[in-house]
Design an enzyme around this catalytic site. Sequence first.
Site: not given
Ligand code: L34
Length: 283
Positions: A51, A95, A118
């Site tokens: 982020k 988060q 959010d």
């Molecule tokens: N307050 N908490 C708040 N807001 C959110 O919107 C979230 N979420 C979930 C968990 N807690 C939160 C997220 O941001 C899940 N989540 C989230 C965001 C981004 C990614 C995964 C989950 C992401 O960027 N995933 C990448 C891989 C990241 C890695 O390598 O670890 C992908 O390509 O899926």
Amino acid sequence: MIISGTDLAKEIKNDVKHRVEVAVEKYGRPPHLVVILVGEDPASQSYVKGKGKDAVEVGFKSTTITKPDTISEEELLNLIDDLNKDNSIDGILVQLPLPSHINEDKVIAAIDRNKDVDGFHPANVASLWLKQKCVYPCTPKGIIKLLDKAGIEIQGKKAVVIGRSNIVGLPVSKLLLDRNATVTIAHSKTQNLPDVSKEADILVVAIGKPRFVTADMVKPGAAVIDVGVNRDPETGKLCGDVDFENCKDLADYITPVPGGVGPMTRACLMENTLECFLNKFEQ
Ligand code: L34
């Protein structure tokens, strides 16, 4: 066809970046996003890092505040209160999940709803369900954008959402309903889940179980949206709620993990932050 969240997220961030340049000219400063991370969970650390990286990429001022998991609820609420009052801050994100001694509902409700990037604040959730102006929660918003980008018709289609969380399952169901899909919300207690999921033209899976959805649960020609971000118990690698290899030939459209919904969540967060910033100046 594999729907790339990475590619669409890039397009969205590019658009936000250009709009930020215009906003800086007009209002003298860029949007400022503050992300609070409590504790040291590696997955949360990775998402928060993503982020911050995206925020810098689109030209925001980005601040990440990290607190030890021993922080008290009161201290966290005081911190949020200070950020609420700071007029130079446009977006606040805490988060999730939070340590168990902290009441998440209380924390979410403490964020100024005008800075709730959010879309989790109860007043925002109410607005969403009442079809009033609101911030669309990042992951559900990203899912709808992915479907639209792939040219998948939503109106009149049968959508099945597996999962009923406040963050994904419930709001994405509502957004699909508002686009005139017929929506079924299924979950871990649903009887004969394969019979239910096999009806879906659009199958959204947000249940948090690695490779939970297998080919026998997917209708041929369906669009399968995988919201899961799990660690494979054997390899430790990132994997979705859908068994991708097993389902990809059956589905007409499928999102990968990584590179599907995750990057879209982050891109939509950038959009929401710019929106909160512009609302402040353009009201
Ligand atoms: N307050 N908490 C708040 N807001 C959110 O919107 C979230 N979420 C979930 C968990 N807690 C939160 C997220 O941001 C899940 N989540 C989230 C965001 C981004 C990614 C995964 C989950 C992401 O960027 N995933 C990448 C891989 C990241 C890695 O390598 O670890 C992908 O390509 O899926």
